[in-house]
Design a protein around this motif. Structure first.
Motif, mmCIF file in Angstrom:
data_model
loop_
_atom_site.group_PDB
_atom_site.id
_atom_site.type_symbol
_atom_site.label_atom_id
_atom_site.label_comp_id
_atom_site.label_asym_id
_atom_site.label_seq_id
_atom_site.Cartn_x
_atom_site.Cartn_y
_atom_site.Cartn_z
ATOM 1 N N ALA A 30 0.793 23.159 101.702
ATOM 2 C CA ALA A 30 2.380 23.985 101.708
ATOM 3 C C ALA A 30 2.549 24.351 100.043
ATOM 4 O O ALA A 30 2.865 26.173 99.910
ATOM 5 N N LEU B 273 9.666 26.702 103.031
ATOM 6 C CA LEU B 273 8.407 25.839 103.262
ATOM 7 C C LEU B 273 8.931 24.828 104.208
ATOM 8 O O LEU B 273 7.921 25.181 104.706
ATOM 9 N N LYS C 3 9.443 25.671 107.840
ATOM 10 C CA LYS C 3 8.422 26.200 108.466
ATOM 11 C C LYS C 3 7.090 24.791 108.908
ATOM 12 O O LYS C 3 6.445 25.065 109.566
ATOM 13 N N MET C 4 7.303 24.122 106.814
ATOM 14 C CA MET C 4 6.420 23.102 107.912
ATOM 15 C C MET C 4 7.146 22.033 108.918
ATOM 16 O O MET C 4 6.046 21.343 109.803
ATOM 17 N N GLY D 297 4.055 28.308 112.527
ATOM 18 C CA GLY D 297 4.152 29.067 110.956
ATOM 19 C C GLY D 297 4.022 30.151 111.244
ATOM 20 O O GLY D 297 5.129 31.427 110.430
ATOM 21 N N SER E 268 7.058 32.607 109.587
ATOM 22 C CA SER E 268 7.276 33.512 108.492
ATOM 23 C C SER E 268 6.894 35.322 108.296
ATOM 24 O O SER E 268 7.358 35.596 107.508
ATOM 25 N N CYS F 226 1.429 27.453 106.378
ATOM 26 C CA CYS F 226 2.595 26.262 106.363
ATOM 27 C C CYS F 226 2.296 25.609 108.061
ATOM 28 O O CYS F 226 2.497 24.483 107.940
ATOM 29 N N GLY G 88 8.243 20.207 101.289
ATOM 30 C CA GLY G 88 8.704 21.647 101.117
ATOM 31 C C GLY G 88 8.797 21.761 100.160
ATOM 32 O O GLY G 88 8.617 22.295 99.319
#
Lengths: 321, 371
Positions: free
Chosen positions: A23, A40, A43-44, A72, A76, A214, A238
């Motif tokens: 991350a 982050l 998205k994780m 991811g 993003s 991610c 994150g």
């Protein structure tokens, strides 16, 4: 705790550091290109859900990893378009992604599996197999053999992947024209623009890499650590990765070391439970709070003189020189 | 029609477009899990406004969201994002519960001013360290406040489970309040006139919330202090040249932000839970962000947006009973989408909103001129 525990403790710290490393390096690409990434965590979480769901359907961890990376990258890119094309507020966008992720993963999880937001537990075949090297050539030195076996045992291919990602990022950032352009993109985008390189394209490329990493971070949580997706399983990692990125001064190797530090305090937790200092029992919650307190202390020590990318958070207008 | 009103109307329209877009995407999501979005939204409306107790719950949640929205907005006026509302509310809840335990003989109306002051003080105190770190050490407020949320949550687990929990109790909660310490519920008051409505936790704190909203409006737009605070956020270089102490204004705004969010604790603990519970503000801090963004960081807008989110929160709870595959997390997704559109696509929606208001206004002026 005795001496023989130390390799095991280190091995556990390394395992816990992997999602943080993925991350934080993901954040490094975004922020080096000039996009501040508060998202982050979200998205994780989305990556972890995708990994848990896809790996359980496919029965294969690699397919799960790919699914997490695909999700991811999609998120993003949406974040990138909203930041770059629509000149959105990057902090607000990141927060929004985190909030959408907490809701969406549970919503879809309940709709698909009716397990309170969890994905089905992954069978062994759907998880990465852990290595267990025996170092039999060291039979003459049993202490060293068991120490090495403890240190190297229990890791998966993703551990290697995280360290490779750091090494590659180091090479890319300091020894490739792509990396130097990305560096410029985050510090002085108008210079890059003058040199005829598209700032927008640079930022989109950085966000694609960010999404891949991610996704890998999330896949590690769901496939390696959890064996399934659990609601809110990122638990602030994150944000810890973001703190590691800042304390690591946006430099890959330093970021890696800070992630190890966070993970080591986390690994110590299980060892320190039941600890008492001067006859007073230390509450388990105080031990659990250590990584968060450490993150604040580290930020307080260094943030004043950190070298954040200068253009971070500022939307760029083409031709604005 | 002044340019100022036109811009305010454009802002309102942009907020409405934002909500419509979020509801549309939420509807697509509901459709994707095989339910009818119109029926689902009708169920949300019915749950939020269909019964008197439903309205009572909606306005009770709205009270919380007014506080968390005002808090987020105040810090946003100096361009700081205080996402630590939950931690600040938990810490404020500690003093509210302790005051109730210390002063068991005191009736609610005597306790209320103490609790409000204590909650504000403790909320501000929990925001003070992140505020200091922003001003003196240049630490990102988003990261420090989220860390303080986790620390507050762990602190409260420890204090509730190991210190405040009555002996022999299994539930992770502090001791119950004396009946005389509970804030009077508005539906009880209505029922004293002979009605028989179902109870809901809506209580006198909603009047405090409205009074505080007005006070924030006065302070920000009708005092020198408020002018300086907004100037510090709008253009810090110009403000600095004009002699505004940027650091001090920033720190004050963040601490006051914590104080406002902390007032949620009085509403929840003395008005609804009647004891200190774990996670009594879970998610409320983040809803405050959506409320503040939709309300354009103005008290009037925040009150309106808080009622909207109160309705979603209350109505979302009834979704689960009617549609097995739709969970109330759809409301969290809607919040996130609203925040996303406010942060990311405001620039995309705003020109359309402005064009639309411009067109509407020119037509109405043309009419008046023609007549």
């Amino acid at each position: 705790m005795d001496f023989a525990d130390i390799p095991l403790l280190l091995a556990s710290a390394i395992r816990l550091s992997i999602p943080l490393i993925f991350a934080a390096i993901a954040g490094l690409y975004a922020e080096r290109s000039g996009i501040i990434d508060i998202g982050l965590e979200g998205k994780m979480l989305l990556g972890a859900f995708a990994a848990g769901a896809v790996a359980s359907v496919a029965g294969n961890p690699y397919v799960g990893l790919l699914g997490a990376m695909a999700v991811g990258v999609m998120v993003s890119l949406v974040q990138g378009v909203a930041s770059v094309r629509f000149r959105g507020n990057q902090l607000v966008l990141g927060l929004a992604i985190n909030i959408i992720a907490t809701g969406l993963t549970v919503f879809v999880g309940i709709a698909l599996y009716a397990r309170g937001g969890q994905t089905p537990p992954l069978p062994d075949g759907a998880r990465f197999s852990a290595i267990a090297p025996q170092f039999s050539w060291l039979e003459g030195v049993p202490a060293l053999q068991s120490a090495l076996a403890g240190l190297a045992g229990g890791h998966t291919i993703l551990t290697l992947g995280a360290f490779v990602a750091v090494a590659v990022t180091y090479l890319v950032l300091y020894h490739s024209s792509f990396g130097l352009r990305m560096y410029a993109c985050g510090d002085k985008p108008e210079a890059l623009d003058s040199a005829g390189v598209s700032v927008y394209r640079m930022r989109y490329q950085a966000m694609v890499i960010n999404g891949l990493l991610c996704g890998a971070a999330g896949a590690y949580l769901a496939i390696v650590q959890g064996g399934a997706f659990y609601r809110d399983m990122t638990a602030g990692q994150g944000y810890l990765a973001l703190a590691a990125l800042i304390f690591g001064n946006w430099k890959p190797v330093r970021v890696l070391l800070v992630c190890q530090l966070f993970a080591a305090t986390d690994a110590l937790q299980s060892r320190l439970q039941g600890l008492s200092i001067a006859e007073v029992d230390v509450p388990v919650q105080a031990i659990q709070a250590m990584p968060y307190v450490l993150a604040i202390l580290l930020l307080a020590i260094t943030a004043g003189k950190s070298e954040a990318p200068l253009a971070g958070g500022k939307p760029y207008t083409k031709g604005q020189r | 029609m002044t340019a100022h009103t036109q811009s305010a109307l454009g802002g309102l329209l942009a907020s409405l477009l934002n909500i419509a877009a979020a509801l549309f995407l939420g509807g697509v999501l509901i459709l994707a899990v095989g339910e009818n979005p119109f029926r689902a939204y009708a169920a949300v409306l019915e749950g939020a406004f269909g019964t008197v107790d439903g309205i009572g719950y909606t306005l009770h949640y709205a009270t919380n969201f007014i506080f968390s929205g005002l808090g987020f907005a105040l810090a946003a006026h100096v361009r700081q994002f205080n996402i630590g509302g939950e931690g600040q509310a938990y810490f404020a809840g500690l003093i509210v519960a302790v005051l109730c335990i210390w002063l068991p003989w005191m009736p609610w109306w005597a306790l209320l001013p103490l609790a409000v002051a204590g909650a504000a003080l403790f909320g501000a105190a929990w925001a003070a360290v992140p505020a200091y770190l922003v001003v003196r050490r240049n630490c990102h407020l988003v990261i420090t406040t989220i860390m303080f949320n986790f620390i507050a949550s762990l602190l409260m687990i420890y204090l509730i489970v190991s210190v405040l929990r009555p002996a022999g109790s299994m539930a992770p909660a502090g001791p119950g309040l004396e009946p005389g310490q509970r804030l009077p519920q508005i539906i009880d008051m209505i029922n004293s006139f002979g009605f028989r409505f179902q109870p809901a936790p809506l209580n006198v704190m909603i009047f405090v919330a409205l009074a505080v909203s007005y006070a924030v409006y006065r302070a920000l737009w009708r005092t020198k202090w408020g002018y300086e605070l907004r100037a510090a956020g709008a253009n810090d270089r110009a403000a600095r040249v004009a002699g505004v102490p940027i650091g001090r204004m920033t720190a004050q705004a963040i601490c006051l932000s914590g104080a406002l969010v902390g007032l949620m604790a009085v509403n929840e603990i003395m008005g609804a839970q009647h004891r200190l519970t774990l996670d009594f503000a879970l998610g409320y801090g983040f809803i405050g962000i959506a409320v503040a963004l939709i309300g354009a960081n103005t008290p009037l807008g925040i009150v309106a947006a808080a009622v909207l989110f109160g309705a979603l929160y209350q109505g979302g709870a009834s979704l689960v009973f009617l549609f097995p595959s739709v969970s109330r997390e759809v409301v969290v997704v809607l919040q996130g989408l609203v925040i996303f559109f406010a942060g990311g696509l405001a620039t995309m929606l705003r020109p359309y909103a402005d064009a639309l208001t411009g067109a509407l206004l020119s037509r109405s002026t043309a009419k008046t001129e023609g007549a």
